[in-house]
Design a protein around this motif. Structure first.
Motif, PDB file in Angstrom:
ATOM      1  N   GLY A   1       1.179  -1.590   0.376  1.00  0.00           N
ATOM      2  CA  GLY A   1      -0.213   0.311  -0.029  1.00  0.00           C
ATOM      3  C   GLY A   1       0.777   1.336  -0.145  1.00  0.00           C
ATOM      4  N   GLN A   2       2.683   1.418   0.890  1.00  0.00           N
ATOM      5  CA  GLN A   2       2.763   2.369   0.954  1.00  0.00           C
ATOM      6  C   GLN A   2       3.835   2.711  -0.172  1.00  0.00           C
ATOM      7  N   SER A   3       4.278   1.553  -1.397  1.00  0.00           N
ATOM      8  CA  SER A   3       5.306   1.566  -2.455  1.00  0.00           C
ATOM      9  C   SER A   3       3.890   2.092  -3.369  1.00  0.00           C
ATOM     10  N   SER A   4       2.967   1.975  -3.605  1.00  0.00           N
ATOM     11  CA  SER A   4       1.703   2.511  -4.146  1.00  0.00           C
ATOM     12  C   SER A   4       0.952   3.945  -4.705  1.00  0.00           C
TER      13      SER A   4
ATOM     14  N   LEU B   1       5.605  -3.387 -13.483  1.00  0.00           N
ATOM     15  CA  LEU B   1       5.475  -3.090 -11.625  1.00  0.00           C
ATOM     16  C   LEU B   1       6.363  -4.334 -11.489  1.00  0.00           C
ATOM     17  N   LEU B   2       5.608  -5.059 -11.584  1.00  0.00           N
ATOM     18  CA  LEU B   2       6.774  -7.149 -10.916  1.00  0.00           C
ATOM     19  C   LEU B   2       7.753  -6.151 -11.022  1.00  0.00           C
ATOM     20  N   ALA B   3       8.747  -6.516 -11.990  1.00  0.00           N
ATOM     21  CA  ALA B   3       9.538  -5.846 -12.108  1.00  0.00           C
ATOM     22  C   ALA B   3      10.363  -5.076 -11.431  1.00  0.00           C
ATOM     23  N   LEU B   4       9.878  -4.350 -11.254  1.00  0.00           N
ATOM     24  CA  LEU B   4      10.093  -2.829  -9.551  1.00  0.00           C
ATOM     25  C   LEU B   4      10.033  -3.320  -8.581  1.00  0.00           C
ATOM     26  N   SER B   5       8.872  -4.155  -8.610  1.00  0.00           N
ATOM     27  CA  SER B   5       9.010  -4.734  -6.932  1.00  0.00           C
ATOM     28  C   SER B   5       9.657  -5.860  -6.776  1.00  0.00           C
ATOM     29  N   PHE B   6      10.598  -5.992  -7.159  1.00  0.00           N
ATOM     30  CA  PHE B   6      12.728  -7.022  -7.077  1.00  0.00           C
ATOM     31  C   PHE B   6      13.378  -6.128  -7.123  1.00  0.00           C
ATOM     32  N   ILE B   7      12.839  -5.020  -7.784  1.00  0.00           N
ATOM     33  CA  ILE B   7      14.237  -4.072  -7.946  1.00  0.00           C
ATOM     34  C   ILE B   7      14.064  -3.525  -6.243  1.00  0.00           C
ATOM     35  N   PHE B   8      13.217  -3.514  -5.930  1.00  0.00           N
ATOM     36  CA  PHE B   8      12.883  -2.739  -4.231  1.00  0.00           C
ATOM     37  C   PHE B   8      12.441  -3.206  -3.207  1.00  0.00           C
TER      38      PHE B   8
ATOM     39  N   LEU C   1       0.227  -7.123  -4.665  1.00  0.00           N
ATOM     40  CA  LEU C   1      -0.519  -5.653  -4.271  1.00  0.00           C
ATOM     41  C   LEU C   1      -0.022  -5.056  -5.046  1.00  0.00           C
ATOM     42  N   PHE C   2       0.949  -4.503  -5.034  1.00  0.00           N
ATOM     43  CA  PHE C   2       1.225  -3.635  -5.538  1.00  0.00           C
ATOM     44  C   PHE C   2       1.481  -3.457  -6.828  1.00  0.00           C
ATOM     45  N   THR C   3       1.650  -4.170  -7.546  1.00  0.00           N
ATOM     46  CA  THR C   3       1.196  -5.197  -9.322  1.00  0.00           C
ATOM     47  C   THR C   3      -0.253  -4.773  -9.450  1.00  0.00           C
ATOM     48  N   LEU C   4      -1.180  -5.529  -9.376  1.00  0.00           N
ATOM     49  CA  LEU C   4      -2.398  -5.581  -9.443  1.00  0.00           C
ATOM     50  C   LEU C   4      -3.116  -4.423  -9.592  1.00  0.00           C
TER      51      LEU C   4
END
Length: 647
Positions: free
Chosen positions: A144-147, A336-343, A352-355
């Motif tokens: 949620g905070q990342s979104s 978004l999924l790629a960025l979730s791995f990086i961060f 949650l962030f990706t979808l």
């Protein structure tokens, strides 16, 4: 006047009927509003309603929402988000723009049109995502905070986008007078609403515009810091609540107007004002005054999105538009999924962030009308792009349902299968280390006891470990984990978990299989006390009971009771209440609501009357003993009290 009343009634009744049904079905309020808009679209068309103008008015709900979000943040917390705000948000916008641009160029579109489309589709729906995250209680999660960080960056990025898009204008389109219709009709109004008629800095040199922009932001920050308190103190003199509401609206609308006049995003300005006022003593007053208007306007906005879908154009190009919509959402999700791995956004938060951010956003309507008005994107292409934006927003609640029903439970099961290896044993086992169990643990550790803490929240445990607590991840209701924690040799079990049913089942299991254990268990309410009695617990603590008793004692002292009399009064109440609980537990039936259980109601009224009569009969014989704090009674005092009872 009649038309306004009819229109208001149509929107209100559509929302009142559709949203509760959608919420009951687990679809969420946003999808309920969207469906309501689709249903009433033919009626609005027959009434000649300009849905697009109404939509631009309702967009002010997004402005109010960001003001309220700002109130929940402090500048310190915002500064801590800077890496996600700039890194995560900046990369999401940049990478999505480039990917969309590359794909658009494969469809033989010019690089200028492709870049403009990329900028439009890089944005996500602040209104839908934040509303849904708040409804589901996911705003404080890592996902949620990342979104939120990405959405905030996107809202800020709209400003340079509006400045950059006119530079992409096509000369051959300059003599074409087409304007885009956000829903397929009435486009002139749409473009005009987001034009520059209220932009006072248009035409100024770049350095002057920069100074004006800085001055406007400084005015918002300075006014929020130094003017709101005197204004509200002045308003408070009238002692009229409606004036507080009017003042709160005046502040939000005034800031939004100021931002519009200098060519900035109204949402950004109100967000900054909210952050500035986050530490104000009027924060909760502002929040309670603004929230109802925000909710109504957001609901209206979502209904206009549903009503604005051009189904004629959609059905003529059904396959292409649906395919492009799904393709866009898949592309954004991949970025978004790629960025979730990086961060390092892990587990269910990653999805949650990706979808959650895979859709296009409401600012897409703004930018598309702006691109057509500035001869950047042809109107026939823009009409189809508008459908893609609207459909992606319409599909977003379904993605949140997918997360709730499939992804989140999957990760919960996966976590349950891999608890921590418990490498220690203690004389006391504590299941649940939240606001209740944490205090119990600190008291016991301070008294020299060894404890083993089991908790099911990995995020909570990571925080506790940083503070030096020895805690273990796992479901404390599982027999194998209890055995690993040393339940066979332990002296005490403290049950402090939130779930009432799990707490009762755990107590029942331990009393049946480990009867030597003394159990201290938290009860959520009176009914939970009865369930725990039935499960075999004897040491039951209601989580808010003691604090409520202390509040009652303080209230008595403030009303003139001597400290000793107040203490005796509340002790008698506690003793009577505990005695009554044991009696009521004998007639409590979990299958019948308490107020429908005639035996329970009759006994409760009898006990209440008896306790009230007893407490009212207490004397205030000790009130004259001292005018300072509580003084223990002398032997004479005790004798006088005994004579009073016998008499």
């Amino acid at each position: 006047m009649e038309g306004f009343l009819v229109l208001s009634f149509v929107f209100l009744i559509a929302g009142v009927i559709a949203v509760p049904i959608a919420s009951r079905l687990g679809l969420g309020s946003v999808l309920g509003y969207l469906i309501a808009g689709i249903i009433i679209a033919p009626l609005l068309q027959s009434l000649g309603v300009d849905v697009i103008s109404l939509q631009h008015f309702a967009e002010f709900g997004v402005v109010m929402m960001l003001f309220l979000v700002g109130l929940e943040l402090e500048p310190r917390l915002l500064w801590q988000m800077k890496s996600k705000l700039l890194g995560l948000g900046g990369l999401q916008v940049g990478l999505t723009t480039l990917c969309v641009m590359a794909i658009a160029m494969l469809f033989d579109l010019s690089w200028t049109i492709s870049l403009a489309i990329g900028l439009v589709f890089a944005l996500s729906s602040t209104a839908i995502v934040l509303q849904t995250l708040n409804e589901k209680g996911l705003m404080k999660s890592d996902g949620g905070q990342s979104s939120f960080a990405v959405l905030l960056f996107q809202d800020i990025a709209v400003i340079p986008m509006l400045a950059f898009i006119p530079l992409l204008a096509l000369p051959e389109m300059a003599d074409i007078a087409h304007t885009v219709d956000v829903a397929g009709h009435g486009a002139d109004a749409a473009a005009a609403d987001h034009g520059s008629s209220l932009n006072f800095v248009e035409g100024l040199p770049a350095w002057q515009r920069t100074l004006v922009t800085i001055g406007a932001i400084a005015a918002v920050i300075g006014g929020g810091s130094y003017l709101t308190r005197p204004i509200f103190r002045f308003i408070a003199m009238a002692k009229l609540r409606e004036l507080f509401t009017a003042t709160a609206l005046m502040i939000v609308i005034g800031i939004a107007l100021l931002m519009t006049l200098v060519g900035l995003s109204p949402a950004l300005g109100t967000f900054l004002a909210g952050v500035v006022l986050a530490n104000s003593e009027y924060r909760h007053e502002l929040e309670s005054d603004i929230a109802p208007f925000k909710g109504l306007l957001l609901g209206l906005f979502f209904m206009t999105v549903g009503a604005g879908i051009n189904f004629a154009l959609l059905f003529d190009n059904l396959g292409a538009i649906i395919g492009l919509t799904i393709g866009l959402m898949a592309l954004k999700a991949a970025v978004l999924l790629a960025l979730s791995f990086i961060f390092r956004i892990d587990s269910s938060d990653r999805w949650l962030f990706t979808l959650g951010l895979a859709q296009a956003g409401e600012f897409g309507f703004v930018l598309l009308s702006f691109t057509v008005a500035n001869n950047v994107i042809p109107s026939d292409i823009a009409d189809q792009l508008l459908l893609i934006v609207a459909l992606s927003m319409l599909l977003t609640p379904a993605l949140f349902i997918l997360y709730d029903k499939v992804i989140a439970p999957h990760y919960a099961v996966a976590q349950t299968a891999q608890p921590d290896d418990i490498n220690g044993e203690g004389s006391i086992i504590i299941v649940g280390h939240g606001r209740f169990g944490g205090i119990v643990n600190r008291i016991l550790m301070g008294a020299g006891f060894n404890t083993v803490v089991l908790d099911y929240s990995s995020a909570q445990l990571e925080i506790l470990r940083k503070f030096g607590f020895e805690v273990f991840f796992g479901d404390g209701t599982r027999p194998d984990l209890l055995h690993a924690a040393g339940i066979d040799e332990a002296r005490m079990l403290v049950v402090a978990i939130d779930d009432k049913e799990q707490a009762s089942e755990l107590v029942h299991y331990v009393t049946q299989n480990h009867p030597h254990i003394h159990i201290v268990v938290r009860a959520r309410d009176r009914n939970h006390v009865y369930e725990l009695f039935a499960a075999g617990a004897g040491d039951i603590i209601r989580e808010t009971f003691d604090s409520s008793v202390r509040a009652g004692r303080s209230a008595l002292e403030a009303l003139g009771f001597h400290a000793y009399d107040a203490e005796r009064q509340v002790r008698d109440f506690v003793e009577g209440d505990r005695k009554g609980l044991r009696q009521l537990a004998q007639v409590y039936d979990p299958d019948i609501p308490s107020h429908q259980n005639e035996a329970y109601v009759a006994l409760a009224r009898e006990i209440g009357a008896e306790q009230e009569a007893q407490m009212r009969g207490k004397s205030t014989a000790f009130a004259s003993r001292a005018d300072r704090g509580w003084v223990p009674p002398s032997l004479a005092d005790v004798a006088a009290e005994a004579d009073k009872k016998e008499g």
